[in-house]
Design an enzyme around this catalytic site. Sequence first.
Site, PDB file in Angstrom:
ATOM      1  N   CYS A  31      32.752   7.582  54.686  1.00 43.23           N
ATOM      2  CA  CYS A  31      32.875   8.857  55.406  1.00 43.23           C
ATOM      3  C   CYS A  31      34.045   9.711  54.899  1.00 43.23           C
ATOM      4  CB  CYS A  31      33.048   8.578  56.897  1.00 43.23           C
ATOM      5  SG  CYS A  31      34.180   7.238  57.251  1.00 43.23           S
ATOM      6  N   HIS A  83      37.041  12.909  61.271  1.00 41.47           N
ATOM      7  CA  HIS A  83      38.164  12.534  60.404  1.00 41.47           C
ATOM      8  C   HIS A  83      38.839  13.806  59.880  1.00 41.47           C
ATOM      9  CE1 HIS A  83      36.979   8.471  60.581  1.00 41.47           C
ATOM     10  NE2 HIS A  83      36.648   8.217  59.333  1.00 41.47           N
TER      11      HIS A  83
HETATM   12  C1  2RA Z   1      36.462   4.074  58.858  1.00 41.60           C
HETATM   13  N1  2RA Z   1      35.728   4.853  56.705  1.00 41.60           N
HETATM   14  O1  2RA Z   1      36.822   5.199  59.208  1.00 41.60           O
HETATM   15  C2  2RA Z   1      35.512   3.900  57.724  1.00 41.60           C
HETATM   16  C3  2RA Z   1      34.107   3.921  58.241  1.00 41.60           C
HETATM   17  N2  2RA Z   1      33.151   4.016  57.219  1.00 41.60           N
HETATM   18  O2  2RA Z   1      36.819   3.055  59.382  1.00 41.60           O
END
Ligand code: 2RA
EC number: 1.2.1.11
Length: 335
Positions: free
Chosen positions: A125, A239
């Site tokens: 991600c 994120h």
């Molecule tokens: C996380 N990138 O944020 C990882 C999930 N794919 O933990």
Amino acid sequence: MRVGVFGATGAVGKELVQVLGDRGYPVTELRLFASNRSAGTRIPTPFGEKTIEVYDPASPPKLDLALLAVSGDWSKAHARELVAAGAVVVDNSSAFRLEKDVPLVVPEVNAAAAEGARLIANPNCTTAILAVALAPLHAEFGLRRVIVSTYQASSGAGAEGMQELEDGLREMLVNGGQPRNSVFRHPLPMNLIPHIDSFQPNGYTREEMKVTWETRKIMGLPDLLISCTAVRVPTLRAHAEAVTIETERPVTPEAARRVLSTAPGVKLTDDVENAIYPMPLTASGRYDVEAGRIRSNPVFGDRGLDFFVCGDQLLKGAALNAVQIAEALPVKLAA
Ligand code: 2RA
């Protein structure tokens, strides 16, 4: 298309089903697979109510498209089986991302890499969200070095991670107790945890190295100098990433804004006078990655830029990107 979603009851699996519906993917038959625990459960979907099935490797289902939101081990064991049974497989795990013969795709950046492939990897991600903003800047100014610091939401650890954050906040704020942790290494409420995935011999975490390895592969820049510090923060499902780039050619904030304002998958969100910049609350539930706080970086002079991006971890970071890959493929109907 006969479509199967594997890991259909997880946070990403649920989003996959929703995104297929929201984007009008041509689904003629939808089959949902999950573990024994949910077998037989009936759940509403945009394609009508469906019953959760358990996958039987002895008789893989006839599918045109299989979207996997399962563990890397499950994918390793069964993805190629599904391909052999006729499906094009888009895998959300890290199992195949760095394999030479498996394209790793962010459609806005390298859709052509998926052409003709029957097994395609969906990136981590953090990497997918970063790549949509980096690629147009690279095309215009050339990337020399990239330094990233991430602020990663609880959803990166799945539905259990989101639940642990919510429970912990409630425990602290409503009951006045101490939050418990089992998904995260430490309690996440009111905290930041600079530890996502396992530590590697070089001192970086695997999450941080995924940003390096996967960005190089997606952008076709095997020698790109790129480092990352990945931090888990108490947000729910988007994120954020602070990015510093050094470019080959001179770059100005105005020129970068011009480039990002027309970049596919990016929403320029950069009006500081009105306190408008990328944030998890505004990026959540959105397809586009927000990019803003664009400014010159004094360390790298006229070849340096700082900016901030924020994208929905479950959408561009997972389900949306996987469905976009499927949309970009001339999927041939299985026999
Ligand atoms: C996380 N990138 O944020 C990882 C999930 N794919 O933990």
